[in-house]
Design an enzyme around this catalytic site. Structure first.
Site, short mmCIF file in Angstrom:
data_model
loop_
_atom_site.label_atom_id
_atom_site.label_comp_id
_atom_site.label_asym_id
_atom_site.label_seq_id
_atom_site.Cartn_x
_atom_site.Cartn_y
_atom_site.Cartn_z
N LYS A 72 0.71 -1.15 0.09
CA LYS A 72 0.00 0.04 0.00
C LYS A 72 0.82 1.25 0.03
O LYS A 72 0.30 2.48 -0.51
CB LYS A 72 -1.19 -0.11 1.11
N ALA A 132 -2.19 1.92 15.56
CA ALA A 132 -1.43 3.15 15.18
C ALA A 132 -0.88 2.92 13.58
O ALA A 132 0.04 3.36 13.29
CB ALA A 132 -0.27 3.76 16.02
N GLY A 170 -1.21 1.46 9.55
CA GLY A 170 -2.07 1.97 8.29
C GLY A 170 -3.45 1.85 8.40
O GLY A 170 -4.15 2.87 7.93
N ALA A 171 -4.05 0.71 8.96
CA ALA A 171 -5.60 0.79 9.01
C ALA A 171 -6.08 1.65 9.98
O ALA A 171 -7.20 2.33 9.63
CB ALA A 171 -6.01 -0.44 9.52
N ASN A 181 -2.67 3.12 21.53
CA ASN A 181 -1.97 1.89 20.93
C ASN A 181 -0.88 1.66 22.07
O ASN A 181 -0.58 2.20 23.07
CB ASN A 181 -0.98 2.55 19.83
N ARG A 182 -0.57 0.18 21.90
CA ARG A 182 0.43 -0.55 22.68
C ARG A 182 1.73 0.34 23.08
O ARG A 182 2.07 0.58 24.03
CB ARG A 182 0.68 -1.90 22.06
P1 ATR Z 1 -1.58 -2.13 9.87
O1 ATR Z 1 -1.01 -1.36 8.74
O2 ATR Z 1 -2.28 -3.42 9.04
O3 ATR Z 1 -2.69 -1.47 10.46
P2 ATR Z 1 0.65 -2.65 11.56
O4 ATR Z 1 1.25 -1.24 10.96
O5 ATR Z 1 1.54 -3.67 11.82
O6 ATR Z 1 -0.65 -2.92 10.65
O7 ATR Z 1 -0.05 -2.20 13.11
C1 ATR Z 1 -0.38 -3.47 13.77
C2 ATR Z 1 -1.13 -2.68 15.02
O8 ATR Z 1 -1.48 -3.70 15.84
C3 ATR Z 1 0.08 -1.89 15.80
O9 ATR Z 1 -0.74 -0.82 16.18
C4 ATR Z 1 0.34 -2.56 16.74
O10 ATR Z 1 0.91 -2.01 17.83
P3 ATR Z 1 2.53 -1.50 18.03
O11 ATR Z 1 2.27 -0.18 17.38
O12 ATR Z 1 2.58 -1.16 19.37
O13 ATR Z 1 3.39 -2.50 17.60
C5 ATR Z 1 -1.11 -3.51 16.96
N1 ATR Z 1 -0.59 -4.91 17.90
C6 ATR Z 1 -0.02 -5.88 17.09
N2 ATR Z 1 0.12 -7.00 18.09
C7 ATR Z 1 -0.45 -6.31 19.12
C8 ATR Z 1 -0.56 -6.96 20.71
N3 ATR Z 1 0.00 -8.09 20.88
N4 ATR Z 1 -1.20 -6.08 21.75
C9 ATR Z 1 -1.56 -4.85 21.25
N5 ATR Z 1 -1.42 -4.47 20.14
C10 ATR Z 1 -0.93 -5.10 19.09
#
Ligand code: ATR
Length: 276
Positions: free
Chosen positions: A73, A133, A135-136, A155-156
């Site tokens: 993307k 936080a 792309g979605a 966000n985590r």
């Molecule tokens: P996308 O672009 O599809 O949204 P991404 O950039 O990989 O995917 O983002 C994944 C999201 O899921 C992030 O907000 C991530 O949190 P971090 O920024 O702290 O990595 C969150 N995420 C993934 N695994 C997680 C978990 N076990 N607990 C809480 N948040 C999680």
């Protein structure tokens, strides 16, 4: 019934990697059939190293529209003739539409979020919370702000939420644990938590009873978050609606016609029942 494939049949598709169980061909082909559009839609499994070559091929072959999925993307943007202002602001292209010889990038993900939520509620003036936080999340935050909601991002990794809020001009950032203390009419989960059965990014007690809750995770169809929300009396919106509406907006972008939402949703469900 769609016309039989012939000399004028247009080619559309989705580029992604790995191809996995994408439901886009089922949704779009069902819509073509319902509308009598002479087109076929296929999935192209394109590894990142092959992206430029794939786009040159699509251009040469006159592919009418390409959906762009993970992991392309962002990477696709420099290969296009133009990227519209919305896609630039979100920072991602999920749709390439051919206009003559030009390949134009746009983003329908934000409308997917908005229209999925609008099945249940009005967004103007509401307090929304987006979990995640990536792309979605960026598409969701953009869409909610566009509709006039106040948007907080949790966000985590808190610093990523702060960055997103600063980039898009949202109303506040925090950690997932902050949800219980915030006003929240609309809750959107964009984290990948929930892909595993029985996990949720937030405790059930933090979900407001009168909230509308949308989960980007669509498999399983009823995530732990949605089940918790409904058990508390909140209204859940399944992740499938986000995908169906973003696909519907893609179709409308080149045909100028309203997409048959229920037909596309049924096709989505059928693939889920029989993944190949
Ligand atoms: P996308 O672009 O599809 O949204 P991404 O950039 O990989 O995917 O983002 C994944 C999201 O899921 C992030 O907000 C991530 O949190 P971090 O920024 O702290 O990595 C969150 N995420 C993934 N695994 C997680 C978990 N076990 N607990 C809480 N948040 C999680």
């Amino acid at each position: 019934m769609s016309p039989p494939i012939g000399p004028r049949t247009q080619l559309c598709g989705v580029i992604l990697h790995p191809a996995g169980h994408t439901r886009s061909p089922a949704m779009h082909n069902a819509a073509f059939a319902a509308l009598g559009i002479d087109a076929v839609y296929v999935a192209f499994d394109i590894a990142p190293a092959g992206l430029g070559e794939a786009l040159s091929g699509a251009r040469a072959l006159g592919v009418r529209q390409l959906a762009v999925s993970i992991p392309h993307k962002q990477a696709v943007m420099p290969h296009l003739d133009a990227v519209d202002a919305t896609a630039r602001r979100i920072g991602a292209v999920n749709t390439i539409t051919r206009d003559g010889k030009r390949m134009l990038g746009s983003n329908s993900d934000w409308l997917g979020v908005v229209r999925a939520l609008e099945r249940e509620t009005q967004l103007a003036g509401c307090d929304a919370v987006v979990l995640g936080a990536g792309g979605a999340a960026r598409a969701a935050v953009f869409g909610l702000l566009e509709r006039g909601a106040r948007v907080r991002v949790l966000n985590r990794t808190r610093v990523r939420a702060e960055q997103l809020v600063a980039d898009l001009g949202a109303n506040g950032a925090g950690s997932l644990a902050d949800l219980g203390g915030l006003p929240c009419d609309v809750l959107v989960n964009t984290t990948s938590v929930g892909l595993r059965e029985n996990t949720s990014p937030v405790p059930a007690a933090a979900i407001r009873k009168d909230a509308v809750v949308l989960d980007a995770v669509y498999d399983p169809p009823r995530t732990r978050l949605l089940r918790d929300a409904e058990a508390r009396g909140a209204r859940g919106v399944a992740g499938k609606w986000w995908l169906v509406y973003q696909a519907a907006e893609q179709l409308a972008a080149w045909t100028g016609r309203d997409a048959p939402i229920e037909t596309m949703a049924d096709a989505f469900d059928r693939v889920g029942a029989n993944p190949t």
